[in-house]
Motif scaffolding. Structure first.
Motif, PDB file in Angstrom:
ATOM      1  N   LYS A   2       0.848  -1.193   0.000  1.00 53.07           N
ATOM      2  CA  LYS A   2       0.000   0.000   0.000  1.00 53.07           C
ATOM      3  C   LYS A   2       0.892   1.253   0.000  1.00 53.07           C
ATOM      4  O   LYS A   2       1.772   1.385   0.837  1.00 53.07           O
ATOM      5  CB  LYS A   2      -0.795   0.008   1.291  1.00 53.07           C
ATOM      6  N   LYS A   6      -3.059   3.707  -2.866  1.00 56.89           N
ATOM      7  CA  LYS A   6      -2.806   2.810  -4.001  1.00 56.89           C
ATOM      8  C   LYS A   6      -2.293   1.439  -3.576  1.00 56.89           C
ATOM      9  O   LYS A   6      -1.479   1.318  -2.663  1.00 56.89           O
ATOM     10  CB  LYS A   6      -1.788   3.452  -4.952  1.00 56.89           C
ATOM     11  N   HIS A 201      -1.858   3.003 -12.237  1.00 56.64           N
ATOM     12  CA  HIS A 201      -2.390   3.107 -10.883  1.00 56.64           C
ATOM     13  C   HIS A 201      -1.790   2.050  -9.953  1.00 56.64           C
ATOM     14  O   HIS A 201      -1.724   2.239  -8.740  1.00 56.64           O
ATOM     15  CB  HIS A 201      -3.915   2.948 -10.945  1.00 56.64           C
ATOM     16  N   TYR A 202      -1.350   0.929 -10.515  1.00 59.89           N
ATOM     17  CA  TYR A 202      -0.810  -0.177  -9.713  1.00 59.89           C
ATOM     18  C   TYR A 202       0.718  -0.209  -9.700  1.00 59.89           C
ATOM     19  O   TYR A 202       1.316  -1.191  -9.295  1.00 59.89           O
ATOM     20  CB  TYR A 202      -1.332  -1.519 -10.240  1.00 59.89           C
ATOM     21  N   LYS A 221       0.382   9.168 -13.526  1.00 64.46           N
ATOM     22  CA  LYS A 221      -0.555   8.496 -12.615  1.00 64.46           C
ATOM     23  C   LYS A 221       0.051   7.327 -11.850  1.00 64.46           C
ATOM     24  O   LYS A 221      -0.657   6.468 -11.325  1.00 64.46           O
ATOM     25  CB  LYS A 221      -1.809   7.990 -13.366  1.00 64.46           C
TER      26      LYS A 221
END
Ligand SMILES: [Mg+2]
Length: 260
Positions: A2, A6, A201-202, A221
Motif C-alpha cells: 500500500k 494505491k 495506478h498499480y 498516474k
C-alpha cells in the motif's frame, strides 16, 4: 504494498543512484532485487543512459552482483527502438555513438532521405556538416527525435555541454519540436508500462531524482517513491514543489510486503 490509497503491484526502478552509485552497489540493494526475482514481482529497470548498450549495462550489474537480466532493462535507446517500430520502422538517420548504433542495425538508414532522425550522445563528434545534415533532413519532413535534452553534466574537468543545446538549435532553425524519449518524457514510461502489463495506478516508480523520476511518474498516474541515495538532495526536493508518495533512506528500506 500500500502506498497512500494505491495498491502497488509492480515497480519501475531507476538504476543509477538507486541500486548503485558509480560502481558501488547501494548496501542491501542486491537483496531487494533477489527478493523481487524470487517473489515474481513485476518490475522493470529504467535508465536514461544513452552511451551504453543493454549488454554492457547488464555486464556492469553482474559485476556488482545485482541479479538483473538485459531483458528487464529499458534504456532510452531501447525505448526509442520501440517508438520507431510502433511508427512502422521508418527510414532513419542516426546520430548515435557506435556502441548504441549497433542496437539499431535492423533499421533502414539514409543520410539524405530519412523519415526520422534520432539524436543521442556522440561526445565531441558534432560538426557543422553533421548539424547541417540533420537540419536538411528535418526541414525536408523527417521527425526530430532526441533520446533526452539535458543541458549539461558534471565531469572531472567541470561542467560539459550536453545535447540539449543541439536539439534546441535544430528546433529553432527548423521550426519543429523534437520528440523526447528518455525520462521525464512520457514516451519511455509508456513503453515500460506496456511491458509490465499493468495500469499506472498499480505501479510505483522508485528513483533518486525528484523531477525526472518522481514528478514524471506522478504525471503518468504512478506513485513515486523517492530514495535518499544517489543525487538526492533535500534542497532539490523542497525547490521542486513535488511531494513524493513515499520517501525512504534507501531502496533497502522497502517494506517486506513490497518484496513478496
Ligand atoms: Mg538516478
Amino acid at each position: 504494498m500500500k502506498v497512500g490509497e494505491k495498491n502497488i503491484r509492480g515497480y519501475l526502478v531507476d538504476l543509477d543512484g538507486v541500486l548503485y552509485v558509480d560502481r558501488t552497489p547501494v548496501p542491501g540493494a542486491a537483496n531487494v532485487v533477489q527478493r523481487w526475482v524470487d517473489g515474481h514481482i513485476p518490475r522493470f529497470y529504467l535508465t536514461n543512459t544513452t552511451t551504453k548498450s543493454r549488454a554492457s549495462i547488464e555486464k556492469k550489474l553482474r559485476e556488482m552482483a545485482l541479479p538483473i537480466a538485459a531483458e528487464e532493462i529499458l534504456t532510452a535507446p531501447e525505448a526509442a527502438k520501440s517508438y520507431l517500430m510502433a511508427k512502422g520502422s521508418p527510414v532513419c538517420n542516426f546520430v548515435l555513438n557506435s556502441e548504441v548504433l549497433a542496437d539499431f542495425a535492423d533499421f533502414r538508414q539514409s543520410d539524405t532521405a530519412a523519415d526520422a532522425v534520432l539524436i543521442g550522445d556522440i561526445g565531441n563528434a558534432w560538426t557543422y556538416d553533421l548539424l547541417n545534415r540533420v537540419f536538411r533532413l528535418v526541414s525536408g519532413g523527417a521527425e526530430l527525435i532526441a533520446l533526452h535534452r539535458n543541458k549539461f553534466w558534471e565531469t572531472e574537468a567541470g561542467l560539459q555541454m550536453d545535447i540539449g543545446a543541439f536539439v534546441a538549435g535544430l528546433e529553432y532553425v527548423t521550426g519543429k519540436s523534437a520528440t523526447v524519449i528518455g525520462k521525464p518524457s512520457p514516451a519511455i514510461f509508456a513503453v515500460a508500462l506496456a511491458r509490465l502489463g499493468l495500469h499506472p495506478h498499480y505501479v510505483a516508480m522508485i528513483g533518486d531524482d525528484i523531477e525526472t523520476d518522481i514528478g514524471a511518474a506522478q504525471a503518468q498516474k504512478m506513485a513515486g517513491i523517492l530514495v535518499r541515495t544517489g543525487k538526492y538532495r533535500e534542497s532539490h526536493v523542497r525547490a521542486s514543489g513535488i511531494t513524493p508518495d513515499l520517501v525512504l533512506d534507501s531502496v533497502a528500506d522497502l517494506p517486506p510486503e513490497s518484496l513478496a
